[in-house]
Design an enzyme around this catalytic site. Structure first.
Site, PDB file in Angstrom:
ATOM      1  N   HIS A 188      37.502  40.557  50.530  1.00  0.00           N
ATOM      2  CA  HIS A 188      36.329  40.118  51.289  1.00  0.00           C
ATOM      3  C   HIS A 188      36.420  40.507  52.764  1.00  0.00           C
ATOM      4  O   HIS A 188      35.549  41.202  53.295  1.00  0.00           O
ATOM      5  CB  HIS A 188      36.177  38.600  51.168  1.00  0.00           C
ATOM      6  CG  HIS A 188      35.957  38.116  49.778  1.00  0.00           C
ATOM      7  ND1 HIS A 188      34.751  38.257  49.123  1.00  0.00           N
ATOM      8  CD2 HIS A 188      36.787  37.480  48.903  1.00  0.00           C
ATOM      9  CE1 HIS A 188      34.836  37.729  47.918  1.00  0.00           C
ATOM     10  NE2 HIS A 188      36.063  37.256  47.755  1.00  0.00           N
ATOM     11  N   ASP A 189      37.461  40.051  53.443  1.00  0.00           N
ATOM     12  CA  ASP A 189      37.542  40.224  54.901  1.00  0.00           C
ATOM     13  C   ASP A 189      37.681  41.680  55.319  1.00  0.00           C
ATOM     14  O   ASP A 189      37.261  42.062  56.415  1.00  0.00           O
ATOM     15  CB  ASP A 189      38.709  39.413  55.462  1.00  0.00           C
ATOM     16  CG  ASP A 189      38.466  37.919  55.375  1.00  0.00           C
ATOM     17  OD1 ASP A 189      37.293  37.509  55.288  1.00  0.00           O
ATOM     18  OD2 ASP A 189      39.445  37.157  55.389  1.00  0.00           O
TER      19      ASP A 189
END
Length: 304
Positions: A233-234
């Protein structure tokens, strides 16, 4: 010329990969890191960030930020990242310490010293960024843009409609989205596609010491599995900075729901312009998955 960035983070296993990319991508110049409570407490996210900087021998200043959301009680994601936030790897002891001022003031001071506007990257709850914008509005002209990992135009991952980073501090996110600064939102619409395959994950222990460390962390990461693939995600926020052509963006009006009984923390993304309000966010809606995976392999191969 390398792009100067400040990174606000809550490590977090996928944060560790994003930090690696921010340090080793040759296009980026990571000048400041700040931590916030999110995946785990701010004491733990700060410890984890300092451990990573020591692991890579990176002389990047780090400031500890907000321990609690602006209004509501804290929530965490220890079920995804482990109780420490980075379960699975034993980092060596060090004597590094954070700066002696809160994160939002460290960002303010660094912005005011910078010779040109700086890109802020936020891959945790937006508490520190909201404090910066509300307490130090004079800083806005010195922010080139804000790139966030957070939100969703559709379903959520901690409630039916809310993504964790926004749901952890909806009031902060609402403040940031109303601020008028340029925002790029890499939410679940793209991050759920940002999967590292089992075949690639299996190569990490032989890649370099970073690969060995990440492989150990990934064995404790609960956003996917080593057998089916893991969602990074990040890392999408960093990838957009370096390879924006991999993302399909659309300018939209985005608001954050702070009151709903079932919808608090939802990013209301007006894709079709139903509300008639001007766009305030560039929303990432699609991802070139193969291109993303190739870039990840390239940048992690550059790590120590």
């Amino acid at each position: 010329m390398r792009l100067p960035i400040f990174l606000d983070t809550d490590p977090g296993i996928d944060d560790a990969v994003a930090i690696a990319a921010a340090i080793f991508a040759p296009e980026l110049d990571l000048q400041l890191m700040t931590t916030v409570a999110g995946n785990v407490s701010v004491e733990k996210t700060t410890r984890n960030a300092l451990q990573l900087l020591h692991f890579w021998n990176a002389e990047i200043p780090l400031a500890q930020g907000a321990a609690v959301p602006l209004v509501r009680a804290p929530r965490d994601a220890a079920s995804v990242h482990g109780e420490s936030g980075m379960a699975g790897y034993d980092f060596v002891e060090h004597n590094r310490q954070p700066l002696g001022i809160p994160a939002f003031l460290a960002i303010r001071d660094a912005l005011m010293r910078a010779p040109e506007p700086v890109t802020l990257v936020a891959i945790g709850p937006l508490t520190n960024i909201a404090l910066l914008l509300s307490q130090c509005p004079e800083c806005k002209p010195y922010i080139r843009r804000l790139v966030i990992m957070g939100g969703s135009a559709g379903r959520g991952n901690c409630t039916p409609n809310a993504e964790f980073n926004i749901a952890a501090d909806p009031e902060a996110a609402a403040c940031v989205f109303r601020s008028g600064i340029e925002i790029v939102m890499c939410g679940l619409d793209v991050t759920n596609q940002a999967i590292l395959t089992p075949d690639y994950l299996a190569t990490l222990p032989e890649l370099n010491r970073t690969g060995k460390m990440l492989h150990a962390l990934f064995s404790h990461y609960r956003s996917g599995s080593m057998q089916s693939g893991l969602r990074m995600h990040d890392l999408c926020a960093i990838a957009w900075l370096v390879r924006p052509e991999l993302f399909t963006l659309k300018p939209c009006f985005v608001a954050v729901e702070t009151q709903g009984e079932f919808t608090s923390g939802t990013t209301v993304v007006d894709i079709d312009g139903c509300l008639g309000k001007p766009a305030n966010v560039q929303v990432a809606l699609d991802l070139d998955v193969k291109g993303f995976q190739q870039w990840v392999a390239e940048v992690l191969a550059l790590a120590l």
